[in-house]
Write a protein that holds these residues in place. Sequence first.
Motif, PDB file in Angstrom:
ATOM      1  N   ARG A 203       0.890  -1.347  -0.111  1.00 52.41           N
ATOM      2  CA  ARG A 203      -0.026   0.078  -0.152  1.00 52.41           C
ATOM      3  C   ARG A 203       0.691   1.287   0.064  1.00 52.41           C
ATOM      4  NH1 ARG A 203      -4.797   0.418  -1.916  1.00 52.41           N
ATOM      5  NH2 ARG A 203      -6.211  -0.955  -1.289  1.00 52.41           N
ATOM      6  N   SER A 204       2.228   1.260   0.452  1.00 53.44           N
ATOM      7  CA  SER A 204       2.865   2.252   0.728  1.00 53.44           C
ATOM      8  C   SER A 204       3.371   2.771  -0.588  1.00 53.44           C
ATOM      9  CB  SER A 204       4.006   2.039   1.817  1.00 53.44           C
ATOM     10  OG  SER A 204       4.885   1.178   1.330  1.00 53.44           O
ATOM     11  N   VAL A 205       3.260   1.904  -1.777  1.00 54.41           N
ATOM     12  CA  VAL A 205       3.983   2.280  -3.222  1.00 54.41           C
ATOM     13  C   VAL A 205       2.905   2.237  -4.145  1.00 54.41           C
ATOM     14  CG1 VAL A 205       6.434   1.951  -2.341  1.00 54.41           C
ATOM     15  CG2 VAL A 205       5.044  -0.207  -3.271  1.00 54.41           C
ATOM     16  N   TRP A 206       1.844   1.444  -3.775  1.00 52.69           N
ATOM     17  CA  TRP A 206       0.750   1.274  -4.679  1.00 52.69           C
ATOM     18  C   TRP A 206      -0.250   2.228  -4.824  1.00 52.69           C
ATOM     19  CZ3 TRP A 206       0.658  -1.690  -8.895  1.00 52.69           C
ATOM     20  CH2 TRP A 206      -0.755  -1.874  -9.551  1.00 52.69           C
ATOM     21  N   PRO A 207      -0.389   2.973  -6.098  1.00 53.26           N
ATOM     22  CA  PRO A 207      -1.357   4.136  -5.932  1.00 53.26           C
ATOM     23  C   PRO A 207      -2.847   3.643  -5.580  1.00 53.26           C
ATOM     24  CG  PRO A 207      -0.077   3.976  -8.028  1.00 53.26           C
ATOM     25  CD  PRO A 207       0.070   2.559  -7.353  1.00 53.26           C
ATOM     26  N   GLU A 208      -3.247   4.922  -4.708  1.00 53.04           N
ATOM     27  CA  GLU A 208      -4.336   4.661  -3.878  1.00 53.04           C
ATOM     28  C   GLU A 208      -5.603   4.524  -5.031  1.00 53.04           C
ATOM     29  OE1 GLU A 208      -7.253   4.338  -1.261  1.00 53.04           O
ATOM     30  OE2 GLU A 208      -5.129   4.630  -0.932  1.00 53.04           O
ATOM     31  N   GLU A 209      -5.521   5.018  -6.128  1.00 49.71           N
ATOM     32  CA  GLU A 209      -6.657   4.946  -7.041  1.00 49.71           C
ATOM     33  C   GLU A 209      -6.581   3.618  -7.990  1.00 49.71           C
ATOM     34  OE1 GLU A 209      -3.221   6.604  -9.533  1.00 49.71           O
ATOM     35  OE2 GLU A 209      -4.004   6.844  -7.503  1.00 49.71           O
ATOM     36  N   LYS A 210      -5.777   2.822  -7.480  1.00 53.17           N
ATOM     37  CA  LYS A 210      -5.594   1.674  -8.230  1.00 53.17           C
ATOM     38  C   LYS A 210      -5.966   0.214  -7.509  1.00 53.17           C
ATOM     39  CE  LYS A 210      -2.227   2.228 -11.774  1.00 53.17           C
ATOM     40  NZ  LYS A 210      -0.814   1.844 -12.446  1.00 53.17           N
ATOM     41  N   PRO A 211      -6.999  -0.511  -7.693  1.00 50.14           N
ATOM     42  CA  PRO A 211      -7.100  -1.565  -6.891  1.00 50.14           C
ATOM     43  C   PRO A 211      -6.295  -2.470  -6.490  1.00 50.14           C
ATOM     44  CG  PRO A 211      -8.828  -1.483  -8.575  1.00 50.14           C
ATOM     45  CD  PRO A 211      -7.553  -0.745  -9.013  1.00 50.14           C
ATOM     46  N   SER A 241      -7.218  -2.913   4.139  1.00 48.54           N
ATOM     47  CA  SER A 241      -6.172  -2.921   3.026  1.00 48.54           C
ATOM     48  C   SER A 241      -6.587  -3.267   1.560  1.00 48.54           C
ATOM     49  CB  SER A 241      -4.751  -3.496   3.784  1.00 48.54           C
ATOM     50  OG  SER A 241      -4.560  -2.824   4.777  1.00 48.54           O
ATOM     51  N   ILE A 242      -7.623  -4.026   1.692  1.00 47.30           N
ATOM     52  CA  ILE A 242      -7.985  -4.701   0.289  1.00 47.30           C
ATOM     53  C   ILE A 242      -9.098  -4.129  -0.495  1.00 47.30           C
ATOM     54  CG2 ILE A 242      -6.618  -6.608   0.947  1.00 47.30           C
ATOM     55  CD1 ILE A 242      -9.263  -7.989   1.388  1.00 47.30           C
ATOM     56  N   ASP A 243      -9.562  -4.147  -1.456  1.00 43.73           N
ATOM     57  CA  ASP A 243     -10.416  -3.646  -2.307  1.00 43.73           C
ATOM     58  C   ASP A 243     -11.611  -4.769  -2.775  1.00 43.73           C
ATOM     59  OD1 ASP A 243      -9.841  -0.950  -2.148  1.00 43.73           O
ATOM     60  OD2 ASP A 243      -8.049  -1.529  -3.348  1.00 43.73           O
ATOM     61  N   LEU A 244     -10.833  -6.142  -2.841  1.00 46.58           N
ATOM     62  CA  LEU A 244     -11.961  -7.160  -3.066  1.00 46.58           C
ATOM     63  C   LEU A 244     -11.076  -8.417  -2.849  1.00 46.58           C
ATOM     64  CD1 LEU A 244     -12.822  -6.923  -7.000  1.00 46.58           C
ATOM     65  CD2 LEU A 244     -11.737  -9.083  -6.225  1.00 46.58           C
ATOM     66  N   VAL A 245     -11.839  -9.591  -3.001  1.00 44.95           N
ATOM     67  CA  VAL A 245     -11.502 -10.940  -2.670  1.00 44.95           C
ATOM     68  C   VAL A 245     -11.620 -11.799  -3.653  1.00 44.95           C
ATOM     69  CG1 VAL A 245     -11.326 -12.710  -0.920  1.00 44.95           C
ATOM     70  CG2 VAL A 245     -11.991 -10.369   0.034  1.00 44.95           C
TER      71      VAL A 245
END
Length: 339
Positions: A203-211, A241-245
């Motif tokens: 999460r610290s490097v992955w863009p917030e707008e990307k799932p 911390s996740i958007d989907l499973v």
Amino acid sequence: MKLFEEYKVKGMTLKNRIVMPPMCMYQAASDGFPSSFHLCHYASRALGGVGLIIVESTGVVPVGRITDHDLGIWNDEQIPGLKRIVDVCHANGAKIALQINHAGRKSTSSARQPFAPSAVRFDSDYRMPEELTKTQIGEIVAAFKAAAGRANTAGFDALEIHAAHGYLVHEFLSPITNRRTDEYGGSLENRVRFLKEILAAVRSVWPEEKPLWIRVSARDYQEGGIDGEMMVQIVNMAKSSIDLVHVSSGGLLPIEINDYPGYQVPLSEKIRRECGKPTIAVGLITNDEMVEEILQNGRADLVAMGRELLRNPYWTMNAATKHGIAGYVPESYKRAHTV
């Protein structure tokens, strides 16, 4: 049809609800670089109309590959080859995610002896894994973080952390394979710690707008292992911390599973209902009627079709033609779709 409805998660909008799940192709070079096979393989499914393609298990370190012919993302030189796959899929209308993984005790890589949370081998045909030290755990977390940064540079729309099928993260989650007595073992909270550290680092490097999501095995098929109830608890611990499973099952143990069309869908439905997170359902799903039933009854938000898309890269295009849905047949192919 709901199958052909758009679906949005974070900043990613899919043109339909069909997913090509990650399936190992064993066609990479020994250095982890993709080949012309990968370009053809993924581009054909994009051209065929799939809404979301998830690229196969890609090792965050050399020993993290399942085999020596899996894709890798442990150095910057691997980025351009992956970007070519991204670009050709985008050019043909699909969104594309990358699954990043460490194979743990199931690695057959020649890089070195495999690692695991505990020194318990998969079966007699596999090597005995070396129990990870806390320093090594930190190094693997850092490798996932670096891999996520490279995936973003390559242009992937989304990222999947592989926490299923008996690979390293799953090995930490299950009490069958995690026999540690430190802060990474014992209680469920401790067993989830490794996954949560990976997610925080990514999460610290992955863009917030990307799932960002996880693939899970919601059932180990052995008493004392993970079942649907335990997986609900695991997902609830990590869900901020996740958007989907992406809901699968099995793979931890060398045991026979009674699989049948849609056999994992109830697990997807349970997690969607009890965790309040969107899900991808997968598992011997082969036709548009099955897909529509799953979506209309709220059992999943997206449906993955693995073996069917291996058999027929143009499954989605053909389904669109069958139901009179415009926009799926390229001009060059229309003569084959004229009724």
